[in-house]
Design an enzyme around this catalytic site. Sequence first.
Site, PDB file in Angstrom:
ATOM      1  N   LYS A 193     -12.101   4.108   6.776  1.00 53.73           N
ATOM      2  CA  LYS A 193     -12.090   3.855   5.336  1.00 53.73           C
ATOM      3  C   LYS A 193     -12.608   5.062   4.570  1.00 53.73           C
ATOM      4  O   LYS A 193     -13.712   5.547   4.820  1.00 53.73           O
ATOM      5  CB  LYS A 193     -12.934   2.627   4.982  1.00 53.73           C
ATOM      6  CG  LYS A 193     -12.886   2.261   3.497  1.00 53.73           C
ATOM      7  CD  LYS A 193     -13.623   0.970   3.203  1.00 53.73           C
ATOM      8  CE  LYS A 193     -15.104   1.145   3.063  1.00 53.73           C
ATOM      9  NZ  LYS A 193     -15.493   1.865   1.803  1.00 53.73           N
ATOM     10  N   ASP A 218     -10.145   3.242  -0.285  1.00 53.14           N
ATOM     11  CA  ASP A 218     -10.875   2.216  -1.017  1.00 53.14           C
ATOM     12  C   ASP A 218     -11.425   2.795  -2.320  1.00 53.14           C
ATOM     13  O   ASP A 218     -12.603   3.139  -2.409  1.00 53.14           O
ATOM     14  CB  ASP A 218     -12.010   1.683  -0.139  1.00 53.14           C
ATOM     15  CG  ASP A 218     -12.787   0.563  -0.805  1.00 53.14           C
ATOM     16  OD1 ASP A 218     -12.236  -0.093  -1.701  1.00 53.14           O
ATOM     17  OD2 ASP A 218     -13.956   0.354  -0.414  1.00 53.14           O
ATOM     18  N   ASP A 270      -8.084   0.260 -14.264  1.00 54.02           N
ATOM     19  CA  ASP A 270      -7.917   1.003 -15.506  1.00 54.02           C
ATOM     20  C   ASP A 270      -6.774   0.324 -16.255  1.00 54.02           C
ATOM     21  O   ASP A 270      -6.342  -0.764 -15.867  1.00 54.02           O
ATOM     22  CB  ASP A 270      -7.598   2.480 -15.192  1.00 54.02           C
ATOM     23  CG  ASP A 270      -8.094   3.434 -16.270  1.00 54.02           C
ATOM     24  OD1 ASP A 270      -7.783   3.177 -17.460  1.00 54.02           O
ATOM     25  OD2 ASP A 270      -8.765   4.427 -15.949  1.00 54.02           O
ATOM     26  N   LYS A 298     -10.686   1.091  -5.347  1.00 51.72           N
ATOM     27  CA  LYS A 298     -10.805  -0.054  -6.264  1.00 51.72           C
ATOM     28  C   LYS A 298     -10.215   0.284  -7.632  1.00 51.72           C
ATOM     29  O   LYS A 298     -10.883   0.178  -8.668  1.00 51.72           O
ATOM     30  CB  LYS A 298     -12.264  -0.490  -6.404  1.00 51.72           C
ATOM     31  CG  LYS A 298     -12.924  -0.860  -5.075  1.00 51.72           C
ATOM     32  CD  LYS A 298     -14.394  -1.183  -5.249  1.00 51.72           C
ATOM     33  CE  LYS A 298     -15.067  -1.548  -3.942  1.00 51.72           C
ATOM     34  NZ  LYS A 298     -15.130  -0.409  -2.991  1.00 51.72           N
ATOM     35  N   THR A 310     -19.556  -7.191  -2.950  1.00 47.39           N
ATOM     36  CA  THR A 310     -20.491  -7.927  -2.100  1.00 47.39           C
ATOM     37  C   THR A 310     -21.945  -7.590  -2.405  1.00 47.39           C
ATOM     38  O   THR A 310     -22.848  -8.173  -1.813  1.00 47.39           O
ATOM     39  CB  THR A 310     -20.198  -7.660  -0.609  1.00 47.39           C
ATOM     40  OG1 THR A 310     -20.143  -6.249  -0.375  1.00 47.39           O
ATOM     41  CG2 THR A 310     -18.889  -8.302  -0.204  1.00 47.39           C
ATOM     42  N   ARG A 350     -22.907   0.975   7.428  1.00 48.37           N
ATOM     43  CA  ARG A 350     -24.235   1.446   7.821  1.00 48.37           C
ATOM     44  C   ARG A 350     -24.820   0.750   9.038  1.00 48.37           C
ATOM     45  O   ARG A 350     -25.692   1.312   9.701  1.00 48.37           O
ATOM     46  CB  ARG A 350     -25.180   1.318   6.625  1.00 48.37           C
ATOM     47  CG  ARG A 350     -24.963   2.422   5.602  1.00 48.37           C
ATOM     48  CD  ARG A 350     -25.717   2.174   4.318  1.00 48.37           C
ATOM     49  NE  ARG A 350     -25.091   1.120   3.518  1.00 48.37           N
ATOM     50  CZ  ARG A 350     -25.502   0.782   2.302  1.00 48.37           C
ATOM     51  NH1 ARG A 350     -26.543   1.385   1.752  1.00 48.37           N
ATOM     52  NH2 ARG A 350     -24.878  -0.175   1.630  1.00 48.37           N
TER      53      ARG A 350
END
Length: 231
Positions: free
Chosen positions: A39, A66, A71, A68, A130, A210
Amino acid sequence: MASIEGSARERLILALDLDDAVAALRLATSLGEYFATAKVGLELFSAAGPSVVFSLREAGFRVFIDLKLHDIPTTVGRAAHVLGSLGPTFVTLHAAGGVEMLRLGMQGLMEGSRKADEEMPIALAVSVLTSESRVESGLLETRISHAFAAGVQGYVASAHDLATIRAVAPSMVSVVPGIRQSGAPTHDQGRPATAQEAFAAGADYLVIGRTVTAAADPKAAAESLVSGLLG
């Protein structure tokens, strides 16, 4: 989808949340036996641009862009056209943008991939980040309904939201971030889940960041994660 056994690598996505393309490629390569998809988020794309997408593809990874996109519809459509031409497997659009924005984003992805002779990427609607610990009643259903109406193929959501979303769009592909091992630090995730919990809730793909990449030994952490899924 298929059972976890024998398919874990295909369903795990490695989040390369770094600002250095060389370091990101080195990390991805070292963990390639556990992750089929890498990603590229806002941080890495801002630092390295489209070239990192090509480098990861050349290294044998599917790529999840990714960003997102959110606009005005025309801008999203044009940006999606560019991203579609890079040959990613997944691209995110933010569902908060509404049906018309999502529709033009889909159109841009289709036209960009076609022009570059690449496969059309799977568009994923980001429902609610999230990092949010609470979700306003009805918000998920509204955003996913907009994505479904626009022809978006999948969504990104917390494992805790999958049952609610499936009631609205049972056929859409589900991608779950915010994965943490039991008892591990949650960092900035408001609604984390373990990998086992996410798959049990019906996730098709998991984004792993992570919990592996920030570990003292990322390869050992990845091995532990996969062993737990197969165990």
